[in-house]
Design a protein around this motif. Structure first.
Motif, PDB file in Angstrom:
ATOM      1  N   LEU A  70       1.018  -1.183   0.058  1.00 53.10           N
ATOM      2  CA  LEU A  70       0.258  -0.450   0.033  1.00 53.10           C
ATOM      3  C   LEU A  70       0.948   1.122   0.203  1.00 53.10           C
ATOM      4  O   LEU A  70       0.164   2.640  -0.311  1.00 53.10           O
ATOM      5  N   GLU A  71       1.856   1.200   0.396  1.00 53.73           N
ATOM      6  CA  GLU A  71       2.958   2.513   0.713  1.00 53.73           C
ATOM      7  C   GLU A  71       3.874   2.815  -0.208  1.00 53.73           C
ATOM      8  O   GLU A  71       4.820   3.691   0.063  1.00 53.73           O
ATOM      9  N   ALA A 218     -10.674  -4.784   1.338  1.00 55.19           N
ATOM     10  CA  ALA A 218      -9.092  -4.892   0.820  1.00 55.19           C
ATOM     11  C   ALA A 218      -8.770  -6.096   1.426  1.00 55.19           C
ATOM     12  O   ALA A 218      -7.337  -6.733   0.217  1.00 55.19           O
ATOM     13  N   GLY A 244      -0.732  -5.594  -2.124  1.00 56.06           N
ATOM     14  CA  GLY A 244      -1.413  -3.690  -1.839  1.00 56.06           C
ATOM     15  C   GLY A 244      -1.047  -3.362  -2.948  1.00 56.06           C
ATOM     16  O   GLY A 244      -0.930  -1.848  -2.908  1.00 56.06           O
ATOM     17  N   VAL A 247      -3.976  -2.109  -4.307  1.00 56.26           N
ATOM     18  CA  VAL A 247      -5.534  -1.540  -3.744  1.00 56.26           C
ATOM     19  C   VAL A 247      -4.970  -0.045  -3.490  1.00 56.26           C
ATOM     20  O   VAL A 247      -5.637   0.694  -3.943  1.00 56.26           O
ATOM     21  N   SER A 248      -3.441   0.195  -4.214  1.00 55.97           N
ATOM     22  CA  SER A 248      -2.250   1.451  -4.102  1.00 55.97           C
ATOM     23  C   SER A 248      -2.878   2.306  -5.433  1.00 55.97           C
ATOM     24  O   SER A 248      -2.939   3.674  -4.713  1.00 55.97           O
ATOM     25  N   GLN A 249      -2.995   1.696  -6.091  1.00 55.37           N
ATOM     26  CA  GLN A 249      -3.553   2.468  -7.126  1.00 55.37           C
ATOM     27  C   GLN A 249      -5.051   2.736  -6.775  1.00 55.37           C
ATOM     28  O   GLN A 249      -5.346   3.083  -7.888  1.00 55.37           O
ATOM     29  N   THR A 250      -5.792   2.382  -6.490  1.00 54.15           N
ATOM     30  CA  THR A 250      -7.449   3.261  -6.182  1.00 54.15           C
ATOM     31  C   THR A 250      -7.562   4.049  -5.518  1.00 54.15           C
ATOM     32  O   THR A 250      -6.525   4.895  -4.547  1.00 54.15           O
ATOM     33  N   SER A 251      -8.581   5.187  -5.817  1.00 50.86           N
ATOM     34  CA  SER A 251      -8.405   6.041  -5.158  1.00 50.86           C
ATOM     35  C   SER A 251      -9.168   5.755  -3.716  1.00 50.86           C
ATOM     36  O   SER A 251      -9.024   6.387  -2.988  1.00 50.86           O
ATOM     37  N   ARG A 253      -6.659   4.525  -1.247  1.00 51.22           N
ATOM     38  CA  ARG A 253      -5.825   4.119  -1.224  1.00 51.22           C
ATOM     39  C   ARG A 253      -5.838   4.668   0.920  1.00 51.22           C
ATOM     40  O   ARG A 253      -5.257   3.751   1.682  1.00 51.22           O
ATOM     41  N   GLU A 254      -5.981   5.754   1.169  1.00 51.97           N
ATOM     42  CA  GLU A 254      -5.577   6.563   2.271  1.00 51.97           C
ATOM     43  C   GLU A 254      -6.599   6.042   3.738  1.00 51.97           C
ATOM     44  O   GLU A 254      -6.151   5.739   4.459  1.00 51.97           O
ATOM     45  N   GLU A 257      -5.748   2.064   4.016  1.00 53.47           N
ATOM     46  CA  GLU A 257      -4.535   2.433   4.474  1.00 53.47           C
ATOM     47  C   GLU A 257      -4.299   2.540   6.174  1.00 53.47           C
ATOM     48  O   GLU A 257      -3.783   2.221   7.400  1.00 53.47           O
TER      49      GLU A 257
END
Length: 385
Positions: A70-71, A218, A244, A247-251, A253-254, A257
């Protein structure tokens, strides 16, 4: 209800040990690893490595690598793919030769020595990920190179193990083409799913009128990818790391996380750190002290120098090269899994299993302070050395 007592002991002592470690200027993870040894059979014997600990620790490391994914800055990872590949190659060739040479030095025999080389070619960056997070370096060029190198390392080491088991061990005689084919299938499916299915699943689940649908989505993706990786002969942590990244490429993510970290770090990740220490036992090792010392030095230095030499050729400066090399030193659960597999396949002598596990644990304990030290050493000092 013994497992409830175990869980309570793990949570209270990992938090205290992590705090003491930070106060002494070390990463919190170092204290957590050491407390696992103290609480386990090696010292106090308050906690045993049972099925409950195993499953909880598996979830812990899967979530830890999911958070790392994710990060991770995917653009930075793409930029550094050549460096990651160079680190992986350097971090396999030198440790393989070192492991094989140590086995031959102590008269283990050709096939056993080859397997030793494979075991210590492995890398587990789950511990390094935690240290990089504590130092706020996970997003750095060095951090993304370490993560990328770990993926390449995992694939190559699994192929090495498969080749060795096919020709020398009592494992199943799998076709090398099929073994490599499964890795290709894994990456093809993960890339396609990450690009097409993951955003759709996240968007669909976020609309459900239930409690925390987004986090559930997630976790479903994380565990699904991890299981698929294991099914394809990869480490489950590679699957969760890929999840991760997806998922980080979707809106979302934050949001993911922000809510996934309390789940991971409050329960599962502490159990994972302690579980590593629970594998340590000091019984009957008096006659193998020399073997343990030499193998430990070989394991640490070969990975450090091999990884640093590989990445140095791609343009990194001296300090960054050794920082990346130190991030690859930990063998962790990946090497433990390979060692257990080799024991069952007759590629590892039972008399040396505990010693090898201890060396794996030591590399995992050495990695956090070594990584932290390398990031602090000035370039000029390393150049003089």
């Amino acid at each position: 209800m013994e497992f409830i007592l175990y869980l309570a002991l793990i949570l209270v002592f990992t938090k205290l040990a992590g705090d003491w470690s930070v106060r002494l200027g070390q990463p919190a993870v170092l204290g957590k690893l050491i407390i696992g040894i103290i609480l386990g059979p090696a010292v106090l014997g308050w906690i045993d490595s049972n099925e409950f600990i195993h499953y909880m620790s598996e979830i812990g490391v899967i979530l830890l690598m999911f958070i790392a994914g994710l990060e991770t800055d995917l653009d930075e990872l793409r930029k550094n793919w050549k460096s990651a590949f160079a680190v992986a190659i350097g971090g396999i060739v030198l440790p393989f030769c070192g492991g094989y040479g140590t086995g031959e030095l102590f008269g283990l025999g050709h096939s056993y020595s080859l397997f030793m080389g494979v075991v210590f070619s492995a890398t587990s960056v789950s511990i390094s990920v935690q240290v990089l997070k504590e130092m706020n370096r996970l997003h750095s060029r060095e951090g993304t190179t370490i993560l990328g190198a770990a993926v390449v390392d995992d694939v190559l080491v699994v192929i090495l193990l498969a080749v060795l088991m096919s020709f020398m061990g009592g494992g199943e005689q799998s076709s090398l083409g099929w073994i490599i084919g499964k890795k290709i299938i894994f990456f093809a499916v993960v890339i396609l799913a990450g690009w097409g299915a993951v955003p759709v699943i996240m968007k669909f689940m976020s609309r459900l009128k239930v409690t925390e649908p987004l986090i559930s989505a997630a976790l479903i993706i994380c565990f699904g990818f991890a299981y698929f990786a294991d099914l394809m002969g990869m480490a489950a942590i590679i699957g969760s790391f890929a999840a991760g990244l997806a998922v980080s490429q979707t809106s979302f993510r934050e949001k993911v996380e922000h809510k996934i970290e309390p789940i991971a770090y409050s329960v599962f990740v502490p159990v994972f750190f302690v579980s590593i220490g629970l594998h340590v036992s000091f019984e009957g090792l008096g006659q193998q002290i020399g073997f343990i010392v030499i193998l430990t030095l070989t394991a640490v230095l070969s990975k450090l120098i091999g990884g640093a030499a590989g990445v140095r050729m791609t343009g990194f400066n001296t300090r960054s090269s050794f920082a990346i090399g130190s991030g690859m030193v930990s063998r962790g659960e990946v090497a433990l899994i390979i060692a257990s597999t080799g024991l069952q396949a007759g590629l590892l002598l039972p008399a040396y299993f505990t010693s090898i596990v201890i060396v794996i644990i030591i590399t995992t304990l050495v990695a956090p302070p070594l990584l932290k030290m390398m990031f602090r050493v000035p370039d000029s000092q390393l150049d003089r050395a």
